[in-house]
Motif scaffolding. Structure first.
Motif, short mmCIF file in Angstrom:
data_model
loop_
_atom_site.label_atom_id
_atom_site.label_comp_id
_atom_site.label_asym_id
_atom_site.label_seq_id
_atom_site.Cartn_x
_atom_site.Cartn_y
_atom_site.Cartn_z
N PRO A 16 0.81 -1.22 0.00
CA PRO A 16 0.00 0.00 0.00
C PRO A 16 0.84 1.27 0.00
N PHE A 17 2.11 1.18 0.28
CA PHE A 17 2.99 2.35 0.33
C PHE A 17 3.73 2.50 -0.98
N SER A 18 3.81 3.76 -1.45
CA SER A 18 4.53 3.98 -2.71
C SER A 18 5.32 5.28 -2.59
N VAL A 19 6.37 5.39 -3.40
CA VAL A 19 7.25 6.56 -3.42
C VAL A 19 6.99 7.29 -4.73
N PRO A 20 6.88 8.62 -4.68
CA PRO A 20 6.67 9.35 -5.93
C PRO A 20 7.82 9.13 -6.91
N GLU A 21 7.52 9.26 -8.19
CA GLU A 21 8.52 9.05 -9.24
C GLU A 21 9.62 10.11 -9.13
N GLY A 22 10.90 9.68 -9.17
CA GLY A 22 12.06 10.58 -9.17
C GLY A 22 12.34 11.20 -7.81
#
Length: 121
Positions: A16-22
């Motif tokens: 469920p956790f994600s990191v923004p692109e770049g």
């Protein structure tokens, strides 16, 4: 086991956790831009007194310790019985000692003068 399968079916296996692109590409540069500039301070030179001051304080501490021990403990009394003079004994003990040794007056006089001569050599 059945409860785990029910939870996986209900929520899925996706994280469920994600990191923004770049996000991590310019991360270090962005952090460094936000930090304030550091003032450079010149370190003053160390003087000779600053170098020897701890040693002087330690020597003073040991001198104070020795003086306090000497004051509270005092000097040791002499335990050498050979240097004890007859005048240090009380008169009441001398008569008993003379009677036990079975010496006549002349022999006792010689012994005391020899002992006295050895002390003052």
């Amino acid at each position: 086991m059945k409860e785990e399968k029910k939870l996986q079916e209900r929520c899925g296996k996706q994280n469920p956790f994600s990191v923004p692109e770049g996000y991590f590409e310019g991360f270090a540069d962005r952090i460094m831009e936000q930090l304030p500039e550091r003032e450079s301070r010149e370190v003053p030179p160390i003087t000779t007194w600053q170098r020897i001051k701890p040693w002087i304080y330690m020597a003073a501490m040991f001198c104070g310790l020795m003086l306090s021990v000497r004051m509270f403990v005092g000097e040791k009394a002499s335990t050498d019985n050979d240097t004890t003079e007859a005048s240090e004994l009380a008169d009441e003990y001398i008569d008993g000692i003379i009677n036990q040794t079975m010496m006549d007056d002349y022999t006792l006089y010689q012994y005391l003068t020899d002992a006295n001569a050895e002390i003052y050599k």
